[in-house]
Design an enzyme around this catalytic site. Structure first.
Site, PDB file in Angstrom:
ATOM      1  N   GLY A  14       0.782  -1.235   0.000  1.00  0.00           N
ATOM      2  CA  GLY A  14       0.000   0.000   0.000  1.00  0.00           C
ATOM      3  C   GLY A  14       0.810   1.279   0.000  1.00  0.00           C
ATOM      4  NE  ARG A  93      -7.902 -11.258  -6.253  1.00  0.00           N
ATOM      5  CZ  ARG A  93      -7.972 -12.555  -6.471  1.00  0.00           C
ATOM      6  NH1 ARG A  93      -8.579 -13.010  -7.533  1.00  0.00           N
ATOM      7  NH2 ARG A  93      -7.479 -13.394  -5.608  1.00  0.00           N
ATOM      8  CG  ASN A 109      -2.693  -0.928 -13.182  1.00  0.00           C
ATOM      9  OD1 ASN A 109      -2.681  -1.156 -11.970  1.00  0.00           O
ATOM     10  ND2 ASN A 109      -1.927  -1.598 -14.037  1.00  0.00           N
ATOM     11  CG  HIS A 111       2.936  -2.356 -14.918  1.00  0.00           C
ATOM     12  ND1 HIS A 111       2.527  -3.553 -14.363  1.00  0.00           N
ATOM     13  CD2 HIS A 111       4.044  -2.624 -15.650  1.00  0.00           C
ATOM     14  CE1 HIS A 111       3.362  -4.504 -14.771  1.00  0.00           C
ATOM     15  NE2 HIS A 111       4.288  -3.973 -15.541  1.00  0.00           N
TER      16      HIS A 111
HETATM   17  C1  GAR Z   1       3.584  -1.342  -7.221  1.00  0.00           C
HETATM   18  O1  GAR Z   1       4.942  -1.393  -7.586  1.00  0.00           O
HETATM   19  C2  GAR Z   1       2.712  -1.417  -8.444  1.00  0.00           C
HETATM   20  O2  GAR Z   1       3.251  -0.760  -9.554  1.00  0.00           O
HETATM   21  C3  GAR Z   1       2.656  -2.904  -8.680  1.00  0.00           C
HETATM   22  O3  GAR Z   1       2.497  -3.434  -7.397  1.00  0.00           O
HETATM   23  C4  GAR Z   1       3.209  -2.625  -6.472  1.00  0.00           C
HETATM   24  C5  GAR Z   1       2.336  -2.347  -5.279  1.00  0.00           C
HETATM   25  O4  GAR Z   1       3.054  -1.680  -4.283  1.00  0.00           O
HETATM   26  N1  GAR Z   1       1.573  -3.260  -9.552  1.00  0.00           N
HETATM   27  C6  GAR Z   1       1.662  -4.181 -10.506  1.00  0.00           C
HETATM   28  O5  GAR Z   1       2.657  -4.860 -10.688  1.00  0.00           O
HETATM   29  C7  GAR Z   1       0.421  -4.330 -11.369  1.00  0.00           C
HETATM   30  N2  GAR Z   1       0.673  -5.114 -12.518  1.00  0.00           N
HETATM   31  P1  GAR Z   1       2.293  -0.979  -3.088  1.00  0.00           P
HETATM   32  O6  GAR Z   1       1.305  -2.009  -2.516  1.00  0.00           O
HETATM   33  O7  GAR Z   1       3.372  -0.648  -2.103  1.00  0.00           O
HETATM   34  O8  GAR Z   1       1.587   0.240  -3.608  1.00  0.00           O
END
Ligand code: GAR
Length: 203
Positions: A14, A93, A109, A111
Site C-alpha cells: 500500500g 487481479r 492502474n 505498473h
Molecule cells: C507497485 O509497484 C505497483 O506498480 C505494482 O504493485 C506494487 C504495489 O506496491 N503493480 C503491478 O505490478 C500491477 N501489474 P504498493 O502495494 O506498495 O503500492
C-alpha cells in the site's frame, strides 16, 4: 470544485495508497478516498487505511463463484458511494468487463515498468533479468487486457550496474509515489483527455 471521489484497489503493502492519502492530507490532491477495496485480509494496506480513516471493503475471492460475481458486488459498492475514479495501486487481479465497462476512462492502474515492456506480475524483476538499462513506471487507463490500456504518463528509472531487485524496486517505488498523485490531480482538474488509444494531459 468538489473533491474527486476515488476508490483505491490494493492487495499488498500500500505504498501507493499511502502516497495518495498523504497528497490528499497535505492539500496537494483535490480528491477524497471514499474506499479501499482489498482482496487480502491482513494486507498492510488495510492498516494504512485504518490509520487514514478510510473504510476498507475487504473480500475473499474464493468465497465467490466467479470474478464477475465479486466484481458485481464491488460495482454496487462503488455506485453506492458515487465513486468517480478507480485507482488500481498494486491490485493483483484481472479486471473483467463487469467493472471495466462502466468505469472505462475512469479507472487507472500503476505498473512498475515502461509499458508495453514487462507487463503482468514481476515487472521490476522482468526488466532486471532482461538487462535493460532504462525501465520505469507507467500510469494508464484500464482496458480489458493485462496492462494494455492507453498510457497517461510514464517516468524513466535508470538501471544501475549491480542493482538487485530490492535496490531497483526502491527507486521504482519512489518514482511511483511521485507520479501517481500527480496523475490523479490532473484527472481531478479535468485535464486528462482520452481519444481512442491516446491519452493526453492538457497544459
Ligand atoms: C507497485 O509497484 C505497483 O506498480 C505494482 O504493485 C506494487 C504495489 O506496491 N503493480 C503491478 O505490478 C500491477 N501489474 P504498493 O502495494 O506498495 O503500492
Amino acid at each position: 470544485m468538489a473533491a474527486l471521489r476515488i476508490a483505491v484497489f490494493a492487495s499488498g503493502n500500500g505504498s501507493n495508497f499511502q502516497a495518495i492519502a498523504d497528497a490528499v492530507r497535505e492539500g496537494k490532491l483535490d480528491a477524497s478516498i471514499e474506499l479501499l477495496v482489498c482482496d487480502k485480509p491482513g494486507a498492510p494496506v488495510t492498516e494504512r487505511a485504518q490509520r487514514e480513516g478510510v473504510e476498507t471493503w475487504l473480500f475473499t475471492p474464493k468465497s465467490y463463484p466467479s470474478r464477475e460475481a465479486y466484481e458485481a458486488d464491488i460495482l454496487a459498492e462503488l455506485r453506492r458511494r458515487n465513486v468517480e475514479l478507480v485507482v488500481l495501486a498494486g491490485y493483483m487481479r484481472i479486471i473483467t468487463p463487469v467493472l471495466v465497462e462502466p468505469y472505462y476512462g475512469r479507472m487507472i492502474n500503476i505498473h512498475p515498468s515502461l509499458l508495453p515492456a514487462f507487463p503482468g506480475i514481476g515487472g521490476i524483476r522482468q526488466a532486471l533479468e532482461y538487462g535493460v538499462k532504462i525501465t520505469g513506471v507507467t500510469v494508464h487507463f484500464v482496458d480489458g487486457g493485462m496492462d494494455t490500456g492507453p498510457i497517461i504518463a510514464q517516468r524513466a528509472v535508470e538501471v544501475l550496474d549491480g542493482d538487485t531487485e530490492e535496490t531497483l524496486a526502491e527507486r521504482i517505488h519512489k518514482a511511483e509515489r511521485e507520479l501517481l498523485p500527480h496523475v490523479v490531480q490532473f484527472i481531478a482538474e479535468g485535464r486528462v483527455e482520452l481519444n481512442g488509444r491516446h491519452a493526453s494531459i492538457r497544459q
